[in-house]
Enzyme design. Structure first.
Site, PDB file in Angstrom:
ATOM      1  N   GLU A 791       6.066   4.188   9.441  1.00 19.31           N
ATOM      2  CA  GLU A 791       6.292   5.590   9.805  1.00 19.31           C
ATOM      3  C   GLU A 791       6.960   5.765  11.169  1.00 19.31           C
ATOM      4  O   GLU A 791       7.190   6.891  11.591  1.00 19.31           O
ATOM      5  CB  GLU A 791       4.955   6.342   9.755  1.00 19.31           C
ATOM      6  CG  GLU A 791       4.469   6.539   8.331  1.00 19.31           C
ATOM      7  CD  GLU A 791       2.959   6.589   8.206  1.00 19.31           C
ATOM      8  OE1 GLU A 791       2.269   6.049   9.089  1.00 19.31           O
ATOM      9  OE2 GLU A 791       2.467   7.150   7.208  1.00 19.31           O
ATOM     10  N   LYS A 906       5.885  -0.461  12.131  1.00 23.95           N
ATOM     11  CA  LYS A 906       4.518  -0.009  12.375  1.00 23.95           C
ATOM     12  C   LYS A 906       3.515  -0.792  11.538  1.00 23.95           C
ATOM     13  O   LYS A 906       2.470  -1.205  12.018  1.00 23.95           O
ATOM     14  CB  LYS A 906       4.407   1.481  12.047  1.00 23.95           C
ATOM     15  CG  LYS A 906       3.003   2.046  12.205  1.00 23.95           C
ATOM     16  CD  LYS A 906       2.930   3.499  11.802  1.00 23.95           C
ATOM     17  CE  LYS A 906       1.506   4.029  11.900  1.00 23.95           C
ATOM     18  NZ  LYS A 906       1.386   5.409  11.441  1.00 23.95           N
ATOM     19  N   GLN A 907       3.808  -0.933  10.274  1.00 26.70           N
ATOM     20  CA  GLN A 907       2.863  -1.584   9.377  1.00 26.70           C
ATOM     21  C   GLN A 907       3.637  -2.217   8.239  1.00 26.70           C
ATOM     22  O   GLN A 907       4.813  -1.927   8.039  1.00 26.70           O
ATOM     23  CB  GLN A 907       1.865  -0.592   8.812  1.00 26.70           C
ATOM     24  CG  GLN A 907       2.484   0.441   7.897  1.00 26.70           C
ATOM     25  CD  GLN A 907       1.544   1.596   7.607  1.00 26.70           C
ATOM     26  OE1 GLN A 907       1.468   2.553   8.369  1.00 26.70           O
ATOM     27  NE2 GLN A 907       0.831   1.492   6.512  1.00 26.70           N
TER      28      GLN A 907
END
Lengths: 1081, 268
Positions: A791, A906-907
């Site tokens: 995100e 981010k992930q």
């Protein structure tokens, strides 16, 4: 545990009279009669079962027959060893209800048989026995007709047996009593009796036409069946269930198949022991009276359990099932309240200090599906905070006990994962030096989700004096953790035990009812003083306590809402009354049993690594606590029911991270969670339509209706008001839901689910994707202006994760369209009509899927996370990691703009894609992309580490996998960053289970119907073992670093592929093992 | 989880019963130096305190002559104490402060572009609060309505932080807290899954950890990027009347660039 089985509101109590209710016929039976009268007045049917005739015992039962009045209609006396039953007319007059009359021929046969036995005994060694003829339908052969044994009491049964056997042996009857019984059976058969009942009470051997089993059959037929009483609501009492002298005791005949589920208790000596179905209390009639008194108390709502131990006596001994924290760290209180929370999917209660702490504590109870909103135009629905039902204050000589370091000698919290409850032990010393030990637990019943139970025992260690206990239900303050929350208001103060107080959400859409009642053991006949003000209801108990004694407090609370009942107040009150009757012990026992069943279905065992073992149990505990298979209108919020953060909103966390745990261990719960997505399909359609698309676009954040509830703006950490784009651009959620649907179908083989629920979701989400993108000049289908799982990068084009999942979604929808035609044509026609869907549109989906923009570089094997990602600025995260920060919210450190321009992920995004569609990518692509993206991922999301653990494990990179696994496990357990205060990280917990089972365990579904098992077990773990449910079968997988075994416990045959070996079929009881290890899964 | 025994921090206040703050205003005879007087007076009124006009000369001079030389107006002397000292200005002022109750130095940055020869060492060495006022303020009246408190994690929290919080409470001023993350900062959350949900929650937890309890809940911001620059920008955007900065990172830049008075708390 035995007392828990007995503390139930039995509706029928049937028992032997002599030796059980009274010692002998000459005893004063007024005490037992009084107890029976109390039970009968509460609606309990009493069945006295005796071998003797009515006049012989009516003198003892006279007070009962006389005083019970109308209640005597519930008294039944089965006499003459099964041949008669008498009732009463409410005016102390007996009414014959049943009689078995022997025919003259049968009378003759009985006499002939008895006399033949007598003759044979006499003929063999001159043994003298006496026949008692004047008994209905039977003949008694007295084996010891001696004056000193004329009327032996039951307590002398041992001596009697010895005397009888000695007499028989001395007479040459070497087989003793057993031999006489055999003789009696032989002679009865010779005499022509086809179904003779031969029994013995040691002194006699009887040959009859009936026995106590006939009394039981009559009771089942005429008392139980006619009144809807189930066998488990029957208590059978006796004193001779076990063998005596090698023969069955006289009460054994009562144990017919019809009462297999009844509770059976013996108060006799039972020298030969009893089988496991019988609870052996011993203690004779005195103990039986105690039992009756306890049951009478129970029926009268006096909570007899309070006299006994805590409903759950102690925390689980095995520390591997415990999470414990000692000390008085108030700064961490909110985190602990989340971690130690209890829940059952309907209600969740934070483990707030029962006595409350104004600044450090955030007490809150949440009821699934009860949403409210703050009175603001920009407010979004949020999980409402229900009244705090667990408030409990203790006062010693008027001074309240408050948790503070100075007065606390010791303080320990224990989360008992196995038994599903949260313990607390606190030793407090007041300024006067009085030391008080408090120990207890709370639970949200997994057996009856509308119940909460709180228990506390208080021991004044060095003082005597006045103890007061305040047991209250307190409405929420409107602030949780200092943040404003929607606060229900009280609309009805309740009407005693008939109707519970009502609280309504601010929006007025839901009404909640909370009823609470407490009991204190040691308060004598005292009753609490109740008060009610400002929505607070409190019971205050005041007792004089003695040094060294232990006093116990129990509180039951029941909950109901207008979501499931039109009259929640009445329902909660009725539930509470029922709970009071059942009693805390039985409630606790049923709760523990429900947890046992869940653990049996899901417990992952890791030998050799206790920390990991505990972490996995902790994860499963909170997942189980969050789910409710009985309600498909609710799902699991990001922080479950353990905290107010994320407002109870449902994200992809549930569908992608948590659902697999349920599909493979608790399919009913998984089905309910997907039912929520089906029920909120209209909300998804509304969102798609509002954005200009077709089909179903699920809300990024979903509450009760399925409409988008993501806040539109936020005040950013740098002080700027910024738009929240995840609700606008993070569209992969629709494919995530579709993925969950299909994965659940593959795991369970639940075709009905696919037909009734899954198909429509797959079709509507596919329709969305076809409308979401556009054909480019390159001939490919592009999805633009997206946010992927990473995100940090907003408004990107062709996010690989989204595109790949969308393509997959379209393909599955086309497949289900074909399946509908083949298997459920009626459903297909219905969907054609309701969705206005036809083959032409589905053909277009196939074309879109085939042309979806998604490239793998043929040389590097890399997948570009989104168009233009490779051109972004590199940022080296290594220094940060060298500092010891294994994760970091880089947007907070660098600012939003800088992060947006960088390659920082981010992930897991592409890595997440590898996890979800593993078989779609060749090994070199999986490896290349993991190696590329892993160093660039800062794990700013708690969803990321478990995914990396899973993928690393499948790649065989076990050191990396274990490091990420530990990181994921520590998110709530280590609690170093303090953001568990708003609730546990449920997606990370679900991810942890997946990392263990899908990653290290190497479990996957291959080809739709084969369970693949290709483990990579770290050497340190020694063995990894876990149960699974797969397509209706229950299996256990065991694996070491070198070998894996799959054993099918029950269910249909399943296809299993272990390691790289070809698939085989296994049925119940079968197992297979293969060598494993090395390479990728 | 490991057992621990930490507790929430307790408050530290500007002044307590029987004690008043001592606001030391160094005057060197320039007009600019007097810019500190309105700020010191306002602080004394808000928090309860006595203003000390301090002059450090090479040789002791009579007070009356000094006041004339300093162009101090009679109003400036109202309810004030005049201290005339000799020696090194920084040494003497710090020594004076150490003898007084709850000292606070309020002084003017001697040059618009930087702290100047006195302010710099004062900031480095003072073990009590130092307020730096911009010379261009001159005698303009000053009131305290918004305090921006920049802190650098629990390591810099404590008494200094409480001074600023207490001052804001006494003034009825709104408080804005700016978190300046430093390397190794364990205050920052390890994960921010969804900032719209995490940030408000983390903000509140941060305030609790810092022991900041106020009538109105302060807004919390995060200084991303260069700490000094972020604080200066936020102070301007928030129109702060006072920037309180706990910790050394970015302090000099804040002192140099902020137009409002800066309360440095590093040594407290």
């Amino acid at each position: 545990m035995e007392s828990a089985r007995l503390e139930r509101p039995f509706r029928v109590i049937a028992f032997d009279w002599d030796g059980t209710a009274v010692v002998g016929r000459k005893d004063d039976a007024s005490a037992v009669c009084k107890l029976l009268e109390r039970l009968m007045r509460r609606g309990v049917a009493v069945v006295v079962i005796t071998g003797t005739n009515l006049p012989n015992i009516t003198s003892q039962l006279a007070p009962l027959i006389r005083d019970a009045g109308e209640a005597s209609r519930r008294l039944f006396i089965a006499t003459n060893r099964g041949s008669e039953v008498h009732g009463f007319d409410g005016r102390a007059r007996p009414v014959p209800l049943f009689r078995r009359s022997a025919s003259p021929e049968e009378e003759r046969q009985l006499t002939a048989a008895a006399e033949a036995v007598r003759e044979r005994l006499h003929a063999r060694a001159g043994l003298t026995v006496r026949i008692v003829y004047d008994r209905l339908n039977r003949r008694k052969i007295d084996l010891i007709p001696l004056p000193e044994w004329a009327d032996p009491p039951k307590s002398e049964i041992g001596r009697l047996l010895e005397a009888v056997q000695s007499r028989l042996f001395a007479a040459g009857v070497r087989g003793g009593l057993q031999e006489v019984l055999r003789l009696a059976e032989e002679e009865a058969a010779k005499a022509g009796l086809r179904d003779a009942r031969v029994t013995s009470d040691v002194k006699h051997v009887e040959i009859g036409l009936t026995d106590k089993s006939d009394s039981i059959d009559w009771m089942l037929r005429e008392v139980c069946h006619r009144n809807g009483v189930r066998p488990e609501e029957v208590l059978l009492g006796g004193d001779e269930f076990g063998p005596i002298g090698g023969v069955e005791g006289s009460d054994h005949k009562m144990l017919t198949p019809g009462v297999r589920d009844a509770v059976v208790v013996s108060v006799g000596l039972e020298p030969g022991g009893v089988d496991e179905t019988v609870i052996h209390l011993g203690g004779g009639p005195a103990r039986f009276r105690e039992l009756l008194e306890m049951l009478a108390d129970l029926h009268e709502g006096r909570w007899p359990a309070a006299r006994l131990e805590l409903p759950i006596a102690a925390a689980t001994e095995d520390e591997g099932w415990l999470v414990q924290v000692s000390g008085t760290d108030l700064a961490k209180e909110r985190e602990l309240e989340s971690v130690f929370a209890v829940g059952n999917g309907y209600l969740g209660t934070r483990a707030a200090l029962a006595e409350h702490h104004a600044t450090a504590s955030s007490p809150a109870t949440f009821l699934a599906g009860v949403f409210d909103a703050l009175p603001s135009s920009s407010a979004v629905p949020e999980l409402a905070v229900a009244p705090d039902w667990a408030r409990l204050k203790v006062f010693v000589e008027g001074r309240e006990l408050v948790l503070e370091a100075a007065s606390t000698l010791s303080h320990r919290r224990t989360l008992d994962l196995k038994q599903g409850c949260s313990w607390r032990e606190w030793r407090h010393r007041d300024p006067a030096g009085r030391v008080t030990l408090l120990r207890g637990f709370r639970l949200a019943s997994l057996d009856d989700r509308h119940l909460g139970l709180q228990a506390l025992e208080i021991t004044p260690e060095n003082w005597s004096g006045r103890l007061e206990v305040d047991v209250a239900v307190v409405p929420p303050s409107g602030l949780v953790a200092g943040l404003p929350v929607a606060r229900p208001r009280m609309i009805f103060a309740g009407a005693g035990p008939a109707e519970a107080p009502l609280y309504q959400t601010a929006e007025g859409r839901v009404t909640m009812a909370v009823a609470s009642a407490s009991a204190v053991a040691g308060a004598g006949d005292g009753q609490p003083v109740t008060r009610s003000d400002d929505g607070t209801f409190a019971e205050r108990w005041a007792i004089e306590v003695e040094l060294g004694k232990t006093y116990r407090v129990h509180r039951l609370a029941s909950f109901a809402t207008s979501r499931e009942s039109e009259r929640p107040g009445t329902r909660a009150a009725a539930k509470l009354e029922e709970a009071r009757r059942v009693g805390p012990k039985a409630i606790a026992q049923a709760h523990v049993e429900a947890w046992r069943a869940r653990w049996e279905a899901c417990a992952v065992e890791v030998a050799g690594d206790p920390w990991t073992q505990r972490a996995l149990r902790f994860a499963a505990y909170h997942l189980i606590s969050a789910a409710n298979p009985e309600d498909d209108r609710v799902s699991i919020g990001a922080r479950t029911l353990t905290g107010e953060s994320y407002k109870g909103h449902v994200f992809w966390d549930t569908d992608v991270f948590m659902l697999p745990f349920f599909s493979f261990t608790w399919p009913q719960a998984a089905r309910a969670l997907l039912g929520y997505r089906y029920r909120t399909l209209d909300g998804a359609r509304r969102k798609a339509k509002a954005a200009g698309y077709r089909g179903a676009l699920y809300a990024w954040e979903s509450a009760d209706t399925g409409d988008e509830t993501t806040p539109r703006f936020m005040l950013a950490p740098d002080g700027e008001v910024i738009p929240i784009l995840s609700g606008v651009q993070e569209h992969h959620i629709s494919a995530d839901v579709a993925f969950a649907v299909w994965s659940h179908y593959e795991a369970t083989g639940d075709e009905r689910f696919l037909e009734e629920v899954g198909a429509e979701i797959l079709l509507e989400t596919a329709r969305f994707w076809a409308s979401r993108g556009a054909w480019g000049e390159d001939g490919l289908f592009h999805l633009r202006e997206l946010i992927g799982p990473d995100e940090y990068h907003e408004g990107v084009d062709d996010n690989a994760f989204t595109n790949a999942l969308a393509r997959w979604n379209l393909e599955r929808a086309a497949e289900v369209w074909r399946l509908l035609e083949q298997r459920w044509p009626a459903k297909r026609r219905a969907l054609e009509a309701s969705l206005l869907l036809g083959d032409e549109e589905v053909d277009e989906w196939r074309r879109v899927a085939a042309s979806m923009a998604l490239k793998v570089d043929p040389e590097s094997h890399l997948i570009e996370q989104f168009a233009g990602y490779f051109a972004l600025e590199e940022y080296d995260l290594a220094p940060l990691r060298a500092e010891g920060r294994r994760t970091a919210p880089m947007d907070m450190l660098l600012g939003r703009e800088r992060t947006l321009r960088s390659r920082i992920v981010k992930q897991a995004d592409v890595v997440m894609l590898l996890q979800m569609l593993w078989d779609r990518f060749p090994p070199e692509v999986r490896e290349a992309n993991f190696r590329f993206y892993e160093p660039r991922t800062c794990h700013g999301s708690s969803l990321s580490p478990a995914t990396h653990a899973l993928v690393a494990a499948r790649l065989g990179e076990l050191e990396t996998a274990q490091a990420y696994f530990k990181l994921a496990a520590e998110i709530d357990l280590a609690n170093e960053m303090g953001n568990a205060a708003g609730g546990v990280h449920a997606a990370a917990l679900g991810g942890l289970w997946q990392a263990a089972v899908f990653g290290f365990g190497g479990v996957c579904v291959r080809g739709g119907e084969t369970l693949g098992v290709d483990p990579h077990v770290p050497n340190a773990w020694r063995t990894l073992r876990f149960p699974l449910q797969f397509r209706g079968s229950r299996l256990v997988v065991s694996a070491t670093a070198d070998e894996a075994e799959v054993r099918v416990l029950s269910g249909p045959r399943v296809r299993v592929a272990i390691g790289r070996a070809p698939a085989i079929e296994l049925g119940p009881g079968e197992k297979a093992s293969r060598p494993v290890g090395g390479g990728q899964t | 989880m490991r057992p621990s025994e930490t507790t929430l921090g307790g408050p530290y206040v500007w002044s307590e019963a029987g004690q008043r703050a001592s606001l030391l205003v160094p005057l060197d005879g320039t007009e600019q130096a007097k810019a500190a007087i309105p700020v010191a007076r306002a602080l004394a009124e808000v928090g309860g305190g006595t203003v000390h006009l301090v002059h450090v000369a090479r040789r002791r001079v009579p007070v009356a002559r000094l006041l004339a030389a300093l162009h101090v107006q009679p109003d400036d002397l109202h309810d004030a104490v005049v201290d005339v000292l000799s020696g090194d200005p920084v040494d003497r002022i710090l020594a004076l402060g150490s003898r007084l109750e709850r000292p606070v130095v309020v002084l003017c940055a001697s040059a618009p572009e930087g702290p100047g020869p006195v302010v710099g060492p004062m900031l480095e060495r003072a073990s009590f609060p130092v307020v730096v006022v911009k010379p261009e303020r001159l005698a303009a009246p000053w009131s305290l309505q918004r305090v921006l408190l920049a802190h650098q994690g629990p390591a810099t929290a404590g008494a200094g932080l409480a001074v600023a919080v207490d001052l804001a409470e006494r003034a009825g001023a709104s408080l804005v807290v700016v978190h300046v993350p430093l390397a190794g900062d364990d205050t920052l959350p390890a994960f921010v899954d969804q900032p719209q949900h995490e940030w408000p929650f983390w903000s509140r937890r941060l305030l609790e950890r810092l022991g900041i309890v106020t009538t109105e809940v302060p807004q919390v911001y995060l200084a991303t990027g260069d700490p000094g620059d972020a604080v200066v920008r936020l102070a301007a955007r928030q129109e702060a009347d006072l920037v309180a900065i706990a910790g050394p990172a970015g302090r000099d830049e804040v002192v140099r660039r902020c137009s409002c008075p800066v309360l440095a708390l590093a040594g407290v």
